[in-house]
Design an enzyme around this catalytic site. Structure first.
Site, PDB file in Angstrom:
ATOM      1  N   ASP A 173      42.595  76.713  54.756  1.00 38.34           N
ATOM      2  CA  ASP A 173      41.881  77.913  55.188  1.00 38.34           C
ATOM      3  C   ASP A 173      40.996  77.512  56.364  1.00 38.34           C
ATOM      4  O   ASP A 173      40.714  76.325  56.559  1.00 38.34           O
ATOM      5  CB  ASP A 173      41.048  78.461  54.032  1.00 38.34           C
ATOM      6  CG  ASP A 173      40.214  79.663  54.428  1.00 38.34           C
ATOM      7  OD1 ASP A 173      40.744  80.569  55.090  1.00 38.34           O
ATOM      8  OD2 ASP A 173      39.010  79.679  54.090  1.00 38.34           O
ATOM      9  N   ASP A 175      37.822  79.632  58.035  1.00 39.37           N
ATOM     10  CA  ASP A 175      36.393  79.940  57.959  1.00 39.37           C
ATOM     11  C   ASP A 175      35.784  79.523  56.640  1.00 39.37           C
ATOM     12  O   ASP A 175      36.347  79.772  55.569  1.00 39.37           O
ATOM     13  CB  ASP A 175      36.174  81.450  58.169  1.00 39.37           C
ATOM     14  CG  ASP A 175      36.275  81.832  59.627  1.00 39.37           C
ATOM     15  OD1 ASP A 175      35.232  82.006  60.264  1.00 39.37           O
ATOM     16  OD2 ASP A 175      37.411  81.935  60.132  1.00 39.37           O
ATOM     17  N   ASP A 401      38.260  77.918  50.334  1.00 42.39           N
ATOM     18  CA  ASP A 401      37.039  78.320  49.634  1.00 42.39           C
ATOM     19  C   ASP A 401      37.172  79.690  48.988  1.00 42.39           C
ATOM     20  O   ASP A 401      36.275  80.117  48.261  1.00 42.39           O
ATOM     21  CB  ASP A 401      35.866  78.373  50.625  1.00 42.39           C
ATOM     22  CG  ASP A 401      35.956  79.585  51.541  1.00 42.39           C
ATOM     23  OD1 ASP A 401      35.023  80.414  51.529  1.00 42.39           O
ATOM     24  OD2 ASP A 401      36.950  79.724  52.275  1.00 42.39           O
TER      25      ASP A 401
END
Length: 437
Positions: A173, A175, A401
């Site tokens: 991922d 960001d 996240d």
């Protein structure tokens, strides 16, 4: 009060096509998916990673992964080093999430941009990142037997491995995993880690301005905003290979007065053959620019933007306690392996995502062919494309996240490594160094 540009949207279908949007804080809920819980760890699926030591069940949240023994990381991640970054779901509470962490990085004096373009390379040095062994460029065909080559010793450079030769794929991922950006604008990062909120928002807005300035001025985002693609080569079949060295993109009639952007909206809805060819030309030029400047972003920005960018990078690293530097270390360790590859799947639109990758110095870690935008299709569809590309024999490790990538990883029985704080990246680098992953 500072306002936030909503154009960094992970849900472009919610936005009105063909017009610039004003800056509103309320629209920012559409930008990215919200942050997930803060528990960490690697979840083991049926595709077990060879030569890896079992992980602590306390670090796992899936019942299917509860059969592994403890003690893997205890020699390496003592509590006095990392202050227990792995938090089980039973320990999660709003108070624990909101509790600020002590700022560990020493104060740095404010550094003004260096006006000398020649000195920019010495201002910021991210960790070295070896070339990705993925299929970054086409492998030239071998020459046939030729009388001119007879009697000569032929030297053949070792070719990068084919997609089918890759043994391990790390799906990242972007960001709040590799980079800190969205949480600066929303104030989440400053509240969680006890940072100066006004400074965090200021740096976030500064980076946002640079992201869209680069996307608009060099990567055709004004033309492509409503024509988003999942992958850079998705419209390559419409490209006739025309030489673009003297092509005038500003006067080729790509943008029509009646809202050309609407031609891109909806699945399977395209313009005419001529219009699609012009769309393909733009994506081809974006690919050329990315490959040319991925290791020289300062040359793409030019002065004085280059000096501003260097200053911004320094200040963000200080604020985030070298978060990006730690992520780059893990990426470089993966790239140094012969048959491993980094792949990026982000909910940001493709063109702003490429702008982010360049400005955060990630170009050497991710060949443009390894970057996917999940804005239109969702991450599960992107994961499926990645699996089809590299094959079933490869082992896939998901690093992120958010809840979306975690859910997809569980569904596809892929190990998942949660990143909710910088020590999670440190632990990831240690696991890579010790060949646990």
């Amino acid at each position: 009060m500072s306002v936030i540009n909503p154009r960094l949207s992970s849900c472009s279908s919610e936005l009105s096509p063909g017009k610039k949007r004003s800056l509103t804080t309320s629209s920012y809920t559409l930008l990215y998916r919200s942050g997930a819980g803060i528990s960490s760890g690697l979840f083991q699926g049926t595709h077990a990673i060879s030569s890896s030591t079992p992980f602590n069940p306390a670090q796992q949240e899936f019942s299917a992964y509860s059969s592994y023994s403890q003690s893997q990381y205890s020699p390496y991640y003592n509590s006095h080093h990392y202050n227990s970054p792995y938090i089980t779901s039973s320990n999660i509470s709003p108070a624990a999430i909101a509790a600020p962490l002590a700022y560990q990085h020493p104060e740095h004096p404010v550094m003004m941009p260096n006006p000398s373009p020649e000195s920019h390379t010495a201002d910021y040095h991210p960790p070295p990142s070896p070339p990705t062994p993925g299929k970054e460029e086409g492998i030239p065909g071998r020459r046939g037997s030729d009388s001119k080559l007879r009697g000569r010793k032929r030297v053949i450079d070792p070719a990068p491995p084919l997609d089918s030769d890759i043994e391990r794929v790390f799906i990242w991922d972007l960001d709040e995993t590799i980079i800190i950006f969205h949480s600066l604008l929303t104030g989440t990062f400053s509240s969680r880690f006890g940072k100066d909120s006004s400074k965090a928002v200021s740096l976030g807005l500064w980076m946002e301005e640079m992201i869209f300035n680069l996307a608009d001025s060099r990567l055709f985002f004004n033309d492509l905003e409503e024509c988003d693609q999942v992958h850079i080569d998705d419209v390559a079949s419409d490209d006739n290979g025309q030489d673009l060295s003297t092509y005038n993109f500003g006067s080729d009639g790509f943008q029509s007065p009646a809202g050309a952007g609407s031609l891109c909206l909806g699945s399977g809805v395209h313009g005419g053959v001529d219009w699609m060819r012009k769309l393909a030309f733009r994506y081809r030029r974006v690919k050329e620019i990315y490959n040319t400047y991925k290791n020289n972003v300062g040359g793409l920005l030019g002065s004085p933007k280059r000096e501003e960018w260097l200053q911004l990078r320094r200040e963000m690293e200080v604020l985030t306690d070298l978060w990006l530097t730690q992520a780059l270390k893990a990426l470089a360790l993966i790239n140094s392996r012969p048959n491993c590859v980094n792949v990026l799947v982000t909910t940001t639109q493709l063109i702003p995502a490429l702008s982010k990758v360049l400005l955060y110095g990630l170009g050497s870690a991710f060949p443009i062919e390894n970057i996917y935008s999940a804005t239109k299709t969702g991450k599960e569809s992107c994961f499926e494309r990645v699996s089809q590309r590299f094959g079933r024999r490869a082992v896939y490790v998901v690093i992120g996240d958010g809840a979306e990538e975690e859910t997809v990883a569980k569904k596809k029985n892929m190990p998942f490594w949660r990143v909710s704080c910088r020590p999670d990246l440190e632990a990831l680098s240690h696991a890579l160094e010790m060949d646990y992953l």
